[in-house]
Scaffold this motif. Structure first.
Motif, PDB file in Angstrom:
ATOM      1  N   ARG A  28       0.688  -1.037   0.182  1.00  0.00           N
ATOM      2  CA  ARG A  28       0.347  -0.019   0.340  1.00  0.00           C
ATOM      3  C   ARG A  28       0.927   0.822   0.294  1.00  0.00           C
ATOM      4  NH1 ARG A  28      -3.814   1.415   5.251  1.00  0.00           N
ATOM      5  NH2 ARG A  28      -2.004   1.803   6.220  1.00  0.00           N
ATOM      6  N   SER A  29       0.408   2.160  -0.647  1.00  0.00           N
ATOM      7  CA  SER A  29       1.636   3.828  -0.941  1.00  0.00           C
ATOM      8  C   SER A  29       0.573   4.111   0.384  1.00  0.00           C
ATOM      9  CB  SER A  29       1.506   3.643  -2.557  1.00  0.00           C
ATOM     10  OG  SER A  29      -0.623   4.975  -2.618  1.00  0.00           O
ATOM     11  N   ILE A  70      -0.064   8.232   1.016  1.00  0.00           N
ATOM     12  CA  ILE A  70      -0.325   9.677   0.828  1.00  0.00           C
ATOM     13  C   ILE A  70       0.247  10.684   1.260  1.00  0.00           C
ATOM     14  CG2 ILE A  70      -1.803  11.157  -0.509  1.00  0.00           C
ATOM     15  CD1 ILE A  70      -3.840   8.133  -1.102  1.00  0.00           C
ATOM     16  N   GLU A  71       0.397  11.478   1.123  1.00  0.00           N
ATOM     17  CA  GLU A  71       0.976  12.935   2.047  1.00  0.00           C
ATOM     18  C   GLU A  71       0.024  13.351   2.335  1.00  0.00           C
ATOM     19  OE1 GLU A  71       3.985  15.499   0.890  1.00  0.00           O
ATOM     20  OE2 GLU A  71       5.079  13.673   0.231  1.00  0.00           O
ATOM     21  N   ASP A  72      -0.747  13.797   4.211  1.00  0.00           N
ATOM     22  CA  ASP A  72      -1.445  14.676   4.286  1.00  0.00           C
ATOM     23  C   ASP A  72      -2.307  15.960   3.453  1.00  0.00           C
ATOM     24  OD1 ASP A  72      -1.922  13.006   6.448  1.00  0.00           O
ATOM     25  OD2 ASP A  72      -0.717  14.488   7.507  1.00  0.00           O
ATOM     26  N   MET A 120      -3.294  15.883   0.429  1.00  0.00           N
ATOM     27  CA  MET A 120      -2.420  15.503  -1.299  1.00  0.00           C
ATOM     28  C   MET A 120      -3.567  14.475  -1.858  1.00  0.00           C
ATOM     29  SD  MET A 120      -0.467  17.536  -1.170  1.00  0.00           S
ATOM     30  CE  MET A 120       0.211  16.788  -2.908  1.00  0.00           C
ATOM     31  N   PRO A 121      -4.457  14.804  -2.480  1.00  0.00           N
ATOM     32  CA  PRO A 121      -5.462  13.654  -3.477  1.00  0.00           C
ATOM     33  C   PRO A 121      -4.126  12.437  -4.660  1.00  0.00           C
ATOM     34  CG  PRO A 121      -4.706  15.793  -4.977  1.00  0.00           C
ATOM     35  CD  PRO A 121      -3.776  16.069  -3.769  1.00  0.00           C
ATOM     36  N   GLY A 122      -5.117  11.160  -4.996  1.00  0.00           N
ATOM     37  CA  GLY A 122      -4.359  11.112  -5.667  1.00  0.00           C
ATOM     38  C   GLY A 122      -3.960   9.755  -4.797  1.00  0.00           C
ATOM     39  N   VAL A 123      -2.848   8.492  -5.430  1.00  0.00           N
ATOM     40  CA  VAL A 123      -1.897   7.846  -5.086  1.00  0.00           C
ATOM     41  C   VAL A 123      -0.842   7.936  -4.373  1.00  0.00           C
ATOM     42  CG1 VAL A 123      -3.689   6.268  -5.817  1.00  0.00           C
ATOM     43  CG2 VAL A 123      -1.748   6.537  -7.194  1.00  0.00           C
ATOM     44  N   GLY A 124      -0.393   7.292  -3.771  1.00  0.00           N
ATOM     45  CA  GLY A 124       1.783   7.649  -3.784  1.00  0.00           C
ATOM     46  C   GLY A 124       2.541   7.095  -4.337  1.00  0.00           C
ATOM     47  N   GLU A 158      10.334   1.521  -2.444  1.00  0.00           N
ATOM     48  CA  GLU A 158       9.888   2.650  -2.840  1.00  0.00           C
ATOM     49  C   GLU A 158      10.402   3.057  -4.124  1.00  0.00           C
ATOM     50  OE1 GLU A 158       6.688   5.282  -0.102  1.00  0.00           O
ATOM     51  OE2 GLU A 158       8.793   6.498  -1.034  1.00  0.00           O
ATOM     52  N   THR A 163      10.689   6.425  -5.342  1.00  0.00           N
ATOM     53  CA  THR A 163      10.291   7.570  -5.754  1.00  0.00           C
ATOM     54  C   THR A 163      11.379   8.500  -6.464  1.00  0.00           C
ATOM     55  OG1 THR A 163      10.158   9.650  -3.781  1.00  0.00           O
ATOM     56  CG2 THR A 163      11.029   7.665  -2.893  1.00  0.00           C
TER      57      THR A 163
END
Length: 245
Positions: A188-189, A191-193, A195-199, A221, A223
């Motif tokens: 599971r990715s 997500i920053e608080d 922020m929309p979408g996926v990590g 990961e 990135t």
């Protein structure tokens, strides 16, 4: 002292020759490329990811397939930083070419070939691996016999092209001549608080088998165009012991 140094040099040379005969060819300084694999590289002989070799990946679900394609794309990004072209072969393409941009790869530098039959896939893979103008070949198929895999390994030992064989739902995890066997599972990715979408994509990377190396498991990961390791390394025996407990 000089005699001991000479003996050590002879031993290292013999080890290098044995590894070469087994398909683990040590790249020269100008052939090395940055994988950013960190502790995973230590699992391979001489702590170096083998190029000019064939690596096998096994997926049993669509989720595993997507995760495996992502991880392979991360590996390819190291190759694609240099000049060159990659070949991607299969009967049903499981990669969305524009998504490769997220891994720092220009999709137009990959030749995609979709064929009708599995036997044709194997033929195209083998011919691609013989072509020393390519950097790498990714082949998607289901079954691969030891004899077939041996032909692929012999091809790359001559051309120095690196092969990634992605097997989806094979009938059995039979022995093959590839230098490594990988299994990539999605995580599971985060997500920053706000922020929309996926990590960023995350995977559990299992190096199930590696010739003359040490299998292991890592959480990784992708990135900023590189691999980032999330947890400590666990050896495969430790994982099995933990499950048994």
């Amino acid at each position: 002292m000089n005699e001991q140094v000479a003996k050590n040099d002879v031993i290292r040379q013999l080890q290098k020759e044995v590894l070469s005969l087994q398909g683990n060819i040590i790249p020269t300084a100008d052939q090395r490329w940055k994988t950013a694999l960190g502790p995973i590289e230590k699992a391979f002989p001489n702590s170096t990811f083998p190029i000019g070799a064939v690596h096998e990946f096994i997926s049993n679900t669509q989720e595993n397939t997507a995760a495996t394609n992502g991880f392979i794309s991360g590996l390819l990004s190291g190759f694609m930083k240099k000049e060159g072209i990659c070949l991607w072969v299969g009967t049903k393409r499981t990669i969305f070419p524009p998504a490769l941009i997220a891994f720092g790869i220009q999709p137009e530098r990959i030749i995609f070939i979709d064929v009708a039959k599995s036997k044709e896939v194997l033929w195209v893979i083998e011919e691609g691996l013989k072509c020393n103008t390519l950097i790498a070949v990714v082949g998607e198929l289901q079954e691969l016999s030891f004899t077939e895999s041996r032909r692929l390994q012999l091809a790359v030992e001559e051309s120095r092209v690196t092969g990634f064989i992605h097997r989806y739902k094979p009938k059995s995890e039979n022995t093959v001549a590839c230098v490594s066997r990988w299994k990539i599972n999605p995580l599971r990715s985060i997500i920053e608080d706000g922020m929309p979408g996926v990590g960023a994509p995350r995977w559990n990377v299992q190096l199930a088998k590696v010739r003359n190396g040490k299998p292991g498991s890592w959480d990784v990961e992708w990135t900023a165009n590189t691999f980032r390791f999330l947890t400590r390394t666990l050896a495969i025996p430790e994982l099995e012991t933990r499950k048994a407990g």
